[in-house]
Scaffold this motif. Structure first.
Motif, PDB file in Angstrom:
ATOM      1  N   GLY A  29      25.644   9.153 -50.225  1.00  0.00           N
ATOM      2  CA  GLY A  29      25.567   7.695 -50.224  1.00  0.00           C
ATOM      3  C   GLY A  29      24.583   7.071 -49.256  1.00  0.00           C
ATOM      4  O   GLY A  29      24.608   5.871 -49.047  1.00  0.00           O
ATOM      5  N   THR A  30      23.732   7.868 -48.655  1.00  0.00           N
ATOM      6  CA  THR A  30      22.767   7.300 -47.712  1.00  0.00           C
ATOM      7  C   THR A  30      21.359   7.505 -48.249  1.00  0.00           C
ATOM      8  O   THR A  30      20.947   8.633 -48.483  1.00  0.00           O
ATOM      9  N   THR A  31      20.648   6.418 -48.436  1.00  0.00           N
ATOM     10  CA  THR A  31      19.323   6.541 -49.033  1.00  0.00           C
ATOM     11  C   THR A  31      18.198   6.365 -48.024  1.00  0.00           C
ATOM     12  O   THR A  31      17.031   6.440 -48.401  1.00  0.00           O
ATOM     13  N   SER A  32      18.539   6.133 -46.764  1.00  0.00           N
ATOM     14  CA  SER A  32      17.466   5.869 -45.802  1.00  0.00           C
ATOM     15  C   SER A  32      16.546   7.079 -45.673  1.00  0.00           C
ATOM     16  O   SER A  32      15.322   6.934 -45.587  1.00  0.00           O
ATOM     17  N   ALA A  33      17.120   8.277 -45.697  1.00  0.00           N
ATOM     18  CA  ALA A  33      16.287   9.474 -45.571  1.00  0.00           C
ATOM     19  C   ALA A  33      15.373   9.610 -46.788  1.00  0.00           C
ATOM     20  O   ALA A  33      14.224  10.055 -46.666  1.00  0.00           O
ATOM     21  N   ALA A  34      15.876   9.208 -47.951  1.00  0.00           N
ATOM     22  CA  ALA A  34      15.054   9.280 -49.160  1.00  0.00           C
ATOM     23  C   ALA A  34      13.875   8.318 -49.053  1.00  0.00           C
ATOM     24  O   ALA A  34      12.745   8.659 -49.406  1.00  0.00           O
ATOM     25  N   ARG A  35      14.157   7.127 -48.566  1.00  0.00           N
ATOM     26  CA  ARG A  35      13.068   6.154 -48.406  1.00  0.00           C
ATOM     27  C   ARG A  35      12.026   6.680 -47.431  1.00  0.00           C
ATOM     28  O   ARG A  35      10.820   6.606 -47.676  1.00  0.00           O
ATOM     29  N   GLU A  36      12.544   7.212 -46.338  1.00  0.00           N
ATOM     30  CA  GLU A  36      11.640   7.735 -45.317  1.00  0.00           C
ATOM     31  C   GLU A  36      10.799   8.882 -45.895  1.00  0.00           C
ATOM     32  O   GLU A  36       9.585   8.940 -45.682  1.00  0.00           O
ATOM     33  N   PHE A  37      11.456   9.748 -46.627  1.00  0.00           N
ATOM     34  CA  PHE A  37      10.745  10.887 -47.200  1.00  0.00           C
ATOM     35  C   PHE A  37       9.657  10.418 -48.159  1.00  0.00           C
ATOM     36  O   PHE A  37       8.537  10.919 -48.158  1.00  0.00           O
ATOM     37  N   LEU A  38       9.992   9.438 -48.977  1.00  0.00           N
ATOM     38  CA  LEU A  38       9.036   8.990 -49.980  1.00  0.00           C
ATOM     39  C   LEU A  38       7.880   8.230 -49.355  1.00  0.00           C
ATOM     40  O   LEU A  38       6.771   8.227 -49.896  1.00  0.00           O
ATOM     41  N   ARG A  39       8.154   7.591 -48.230  1.00  0.00           N
ATOM     42  CA  ARG A  39       7.039   6.958 -47.528  1.00  0.00           C
ATOM     43  C   ARG A  39       6.106   8.021 -46.967  1.00  0.00           C
ATOM     44  O   ARG A  39       4.890   7.906 -47.019  1.00  0.00           O
ATOM     45  N   ALA A  40       6.722   9.082 -46.431  1.00  0.00           N
ATOM     46  CA  ALA A  40       5.915  10.129 -45.800  1.00  0.00           C
ATOM     47  C   ALA A  40       5.231  11.014 -46.838  1.00  0.00           C
ATOM     48  O   ALA A  40       4.133  11.512 -46.613  1.00  0.00           O
ATOM     49  N   HIS A  41       5.888  11.230 -47.968  1.00  0.00           N
ATOM     50  CA  HIS A  41       5.360  12.148 -48.977  1.00  0.00           C
ATOM     51  C   HIS A  41       5.410  11.490 -50.349  1.00  0.00           C
ATOM     52  O   HIS A  41       6.156  11.919 -51.223  1.00  0.00           O
ATOM     53  N   PRO A  42       4.613  10.458 -50.536  1.00  0.00           N
ATOM     54  CA  PRO A  42       4.722   9.703 -51.804  1.00  0.00           C
ATOM     55  C   PRO A  42       4.385  10.538 -53.036  1.00  0.00           C
ATOM     56  O   PRO A  42       4.854  10.251 -54.121  1.00  0.00           O
ATOM     57  N   SER A  43       3.563  11.546 -52.865  1.00  0.00           N
ATOM     58  CA  SER A  43       3.176  12.310 -54.056  1.00  0.00           C
ATOM     59  C   SER A  43       3.862  13.661 -54.105  1.00  0.00           C
ATOM     60  O   SER A  43       3.427  14.552 -54.822  1.00  0.00           O
ATOM     61  N   SER A  44       4.930  13.797 -53.361  1.00  0.00           N
ATOM     62  CA  SER A  44       5.644  15.073 -53.375  1.00  0.00           C
ATOM     63  C   SER A  44       6.196  15.367 -54.762  1.00  0.00           C
ATOM     64  O   SER A  44       6.615  14.464 -55.489  1.00  0.00           O
ATOM     65  N   PRO A  45       6.217  16.641 -55.144  1.00  0.00           N
ATOM     66  CA  PRO A  45       6.864  16.993 -56.410  1.00  0.00           C
ATOM     67  C   PRO A  45       8.346  16.621 -56.419  1.00  0.00           C
ATOM     68  O   PRO A  45       8.965  16.553 -57.465  1.00  0.00           O
ATOM     69  N   LEU A  46       8.883  16.392 -55.240  1.00  0.00           N
ATOM     70  CA  LEU A  46      10.301  16.040 -55.152  1.00  0.00           C
ATOM     71  C   LEU A  46      10.562  14.566 -55.422  1.00  0.00           C
ATOM     72  O   LEU A  46      11.713  14.163 -55.584  1.00  0.00           O
ATOM     73  N   ALA A  47       9.491  13.777 -55.455  1.00  0.00           N
ATOM     74  CA  ALA A  47       9.690  12.334 -55.565  1.00  0.00           C
ATOM     75  C   ALA A  47      10.485  11.986 -56.822  1.00  0.00           C
ATOM     76  O   ALA A  47      11.399  11.168 -56.780  1.00  0.00           O
ATOM     77  N   GLY A  48      10.149  12.634 -57.922  1.00  0.00           N
ATOM     78  CA  GLY A  48      10.838  12.340 -59.168  1.00  0.00           C
ATOM     79  C   GLY A  48      12.315  12.651 -59.089  1.00  0.00           C
ATOM     80  O   GLY A  48      13.160  11.889 -59.532  1.00  0.00           O
ATOM     81  N   ARG A  49      12.602  13.785 -58.494  1.00  0.00           N
ATOM     82  CA  ARG A  49      14.009  14.159 -58.427  1.00  0.00           C
ATOM     83  C   ARG A  49      14.777  13.235 -57.483  1.00  0.00           C
ATOM     84  O   ARG A  49      15.938  12.894 -57.732  1.00  0.00           O
ATOM     85  N   LEU A  50      14.110  12.849 -56.412  1.00  0.00           N
ATOM     86  CA  LEU A  50      14.771  11.921 -55.497  1.00  0.00           C
ATOM     87  C   LEU A  50      15.100  10.620 -56.206  1.00  0.00           C
ATOM     88  O   LEU A  50      16.171  10.054 -56.032  1.00  0.00           O
ATOM     89  N   ARG A  51      14.147  10.158 -57.001  1.00  0.00           N
ATOM     90  CA  ARG A  51      14.416   8.917 -57.744  1.00  0.00           C
ATOM     91  C   ARG A  51      15.565   9.120 -58.710  1.00  0.00           C
ATOM     92  O   ARG A  51      16.403   8.249 -58.890  1.00  0.00           O
ATOM     93  N   ALA A  52      15.588  10.309 -59.331  1.00  0.00           N
ATOM     94  CA  ALA A  52      16.645  10.561 -60.308  1.00  0.00           C
ATOM     95  C   ALA A  52      18.010  10.560 -59.639  1.00  0.00           C
ATOM     96  O   ALA A  52      18.974  10.015 -60.159  1.00  0.00           O
ATOM     97  N   VAL A  53      18.084  11.187 -58.474  1.00  0.00           N
ATOM     98  CA  VAL A  53      19.380  11.332 -57.829  1.00  0.00           C
ATOM     99  C   VAL A  53      19.768  10.048 -57.097  1.00  0.00           C
ATOM    100  O   VAL A  53      20.920   9.643 -57.104  1.00  0.00           O
ATOM    101  N   LEU A  67      11.918  22.050 -55.953  1.00  0.00           N
ATOM    102  CA  LEU A  67      12.285  21.794 -54.574  1.00  0.00           C
ATOM    103  C   LEU A  67      11.763  22.895 -53.671  1.00  0.00           C
ATOM    104  O   LEU A  67      11.279  22.649 -52.573  1.00  0.00           O
ATOM    105  N   ALA A  68      11.876  24.108 -54.126  1.00  0.00           N
ATOM    106  CA  ALA A  68      11.680  25.226 -53.222  1.00  0.00           C
ATOM    107  C   ALA A  68      10.244  25.725 -53.189  1.00  0.00           C
ATOM    108  O   ALA A  68       9.871  26.449 -52.285  1.00  0.00           O
ATOM    109  N   THR A  69       9.476  25.338 -54.157  1.00  0.00           N
ATOM    110  CA  THR A  69       8.236  26.055 -54.351  1.00  0.00           C
ATOM    111  C   THR A  69       7.075  25.410 -53.634  1.00  0.00           C
ATOM    112  O   THR A  69       6.786  24.247 -53.832  1.00  0.00           O
ATOM    113  N   LYS A  70       6.466  26.178 -52.831  1.00  0.00           N
ATOM    114  CA  LYS A  70       5.177  25.760 -52.292  1.00  0.00           C
ATOM    115  C   LYS A  70       4.248  26.927 -52.562  1.00  0.00           C
ATOM    116  O   LYS A  70       4.341  27.977 -51.958  1.00  0.00           O
TER     117      LYS A  70
END
Lengths: 285, 201
Positions: A245-269, A48-51
């Protein structure tokens, strides 16, 4: 021999019982992340934190291997240890050192090769809950070996160890939502650095504290609207919103950053709400 | 990755990880895919409710450490299940018999009527949970080995060779022990039904 009919019926009826709910999934995940951070494998928390600018960090990292085991969740992220920055105590603590080269922190990179941030578990969860929360230690290795302690604001598990020049460039003396204790260090008041804020978000996520995560994300957005770690901030915010309980931000994030390293964790959570998260992007976009 | 593929990636979260050729499942993917299985398995194998978090954590910490070792031989599910079985065995010493398992079910041994779940649930969920609670109580009457075999065979629906793989025993041994386990369970279930019918009279 097979089971008797009544027994088979019982097994069949019971197969759907005793399932975990979303709270179980999130709670266990938070505990795992905390223990991984404590044992030196930063895993998803670190992701999450590393760039990292791997190229520039590589020179400083030569001779130090990537942390074993951490590569699983951080496959795309370079994990390096910068010896100049690392205080001995941090190594013996078994912490993970992640070299960061956020482009915005140019002052830091001029002064030192990297900011080394160690994640390790503090014995207490949060200052507001546990009064024995560990402070963040900020050793000043060049001037003195004696660590200067400042109270942990929102992120007790994060031990941020920063070389002296960086402390001036990225002070973490003031943080929002403080613990209420008096600060034991007098430094020039300055807003928390991007890295410090993100560490706070990580720690809050690791202990399952969505409210603190969202507070820090707002603070980051206010202080660094176009910050280098904006993507990580948005990801942390999306994770925290999933936790409540709100996934709209996750959807938005994944649309904006589909290849983010966070994508996997977002899916997991957020995965247990896959019904809502599976929606394709709105037509016409 | 094209933006529109994000939704596709999400929708495949429940699918088998590492579908891409040569790609390994990441820890996050494994967690997303197998958390429920690990959790259910821990409970089914007799972990008291208070200890399920600990068992699940330990399983995933082992997975985190060893995921790179998974050689792709056999199914990932069996491999993970084997880890769950071993972790539950390790934890079993610390379980106490009186610890609450598989709530809600009143202690059947005392002849009390099952306590209805306090939280109103949809009837099918309530029924399933009640059946699960009864099953747990009956499995508690068996020894740990029989319990493992029945859970793997009847709940997880594994074949004898798969079970042999998970618990590390010869297939023939699995067959013979499974016969004994089914017999013991049928007897325990029959005793329970006899008690129930006596109570109704």
């Amino acid at each position: 021999m097979t089971l008797s009919k009544p027994s088979r019926d019982l097994f069949e009826a019971a197969a759907g019982g005793g399932r975990p709910d979303r709270g179980d999934r999130l709670r266990v995940r938070a505990k795992i992340d905390k223990r991984l951070a404590a044992t030196g494998a930063a895993a998803a928390v670190g992701a999450l934190a590393t760039k990292t600018a791997a190229g520039t960090a590589a020179a400083g990292a030569s001779g130090f291997g990537a942390i074993a085991g951490a590569g699983i969740a951080m496959g795309t992220i370079a994990k390096v240890v910068v010896p100049l920055v690392v205080v001995g105590a941090a190594i013996t603590a078994g912490a993970v050192h992640v070299a960061r080269h956020p482009a915005a922190a140019t002052q830091a990179t001029q002064a030192a090769p990297a900011v080394s941030v160690s994640l390790r578990e503090a014995p207490a969860a949060a200052p507001s809950v546990e009064p024995r929360a560990m402070p963040i230690a900020v050793p000043v290795p060049v001037a003195s070996s004696e660590p200067v302690a400042i109270p942990a604001p929102v992120a007790p598990p994060a031990h941020v160890i920063i070389p002296a020049p960086v402390v001036a460039a990225a002070p973490i003396g003031r943080m929002p939502e403080g613990s209420g204790r008096n600060e034991t260090i007098e430094r020039e008041p300055a807003p928390p650095s991007e890295v410090a804020l993100l560490e706070g978000m990580n720690a809050a996520l690791a202990r399952g504290d969505a409210a603190a995560t969202l507070g820090l994300a707002s603070e980051h957005a206010r202080l660094y609207p176009g910050g280098t770690l904006s993507e990580e901030r948005d990801g942390a915010r999306a994770l925290a919103l999933c936790m409540v309980g709100t996934t709209s931000a996750a959807r938005e994030f994944l649309r904006a950053h589909p290849s983010s390293p966070l994508a996997g964790r977002l899916r997991a959570v957020c995965g247990s709400r896959a019904d809502s998260i599976q929606e394709p992007p709105a037509p016409g976009q | 990755m094209h933006p529109s593929s994000a939704a596709t990636a999400l929708s495949s979260a429940e699918a088998t990880p590492a579908e891409a050729p040569g790609a390994r499942a990441t820890f996050d993917e494994v967690y997303a895919e197998y958390f429920e299985m690990v959790w259910c398995a821990a409970r089914r194998l007799g972990t008291p409710d208070a200890n399920v978090d600990d068992v699940a954590q330990d399983v995933f910490l082992v997975l985190h450490r060893r995921l790179a070792d998974y050689d792709g031989h056999g199914s990932l599910r069996s491999w993970i299940y084997g880890i769950v079985v071993r972790i539950v065995r390790d934890h079993r010493r610390t379980f106490r018999r009186k610890d609450a398992r598989c709530v809600p079910l009143a202690s059947d041994a005392n002849g009390e009527a099952p306590v209805p779940s306090p939280a109103p649930a949809p009837s099918d969920v309530a029924e399933r949970n009640e059946a699960f609670a009864l099953l747990c109580a009956l499995l508690d009457e068996l020894d740990d080995e029989k319990r493992e075999l029945l859970v793997l065979s009847e709940l997880e629906e594994m074949t004898a060779p798969e079970i042999a793989d998970v618990i590390g025993a010869p297939v023939q041994t699995v067959y013979s022990r499974l016969r004994a386990a089914r017999k013991a369970f049928d007897q325990a279930h029959a005793r329970h039904r006899a008690r129930e019918s006596r109570r109704r009279v």
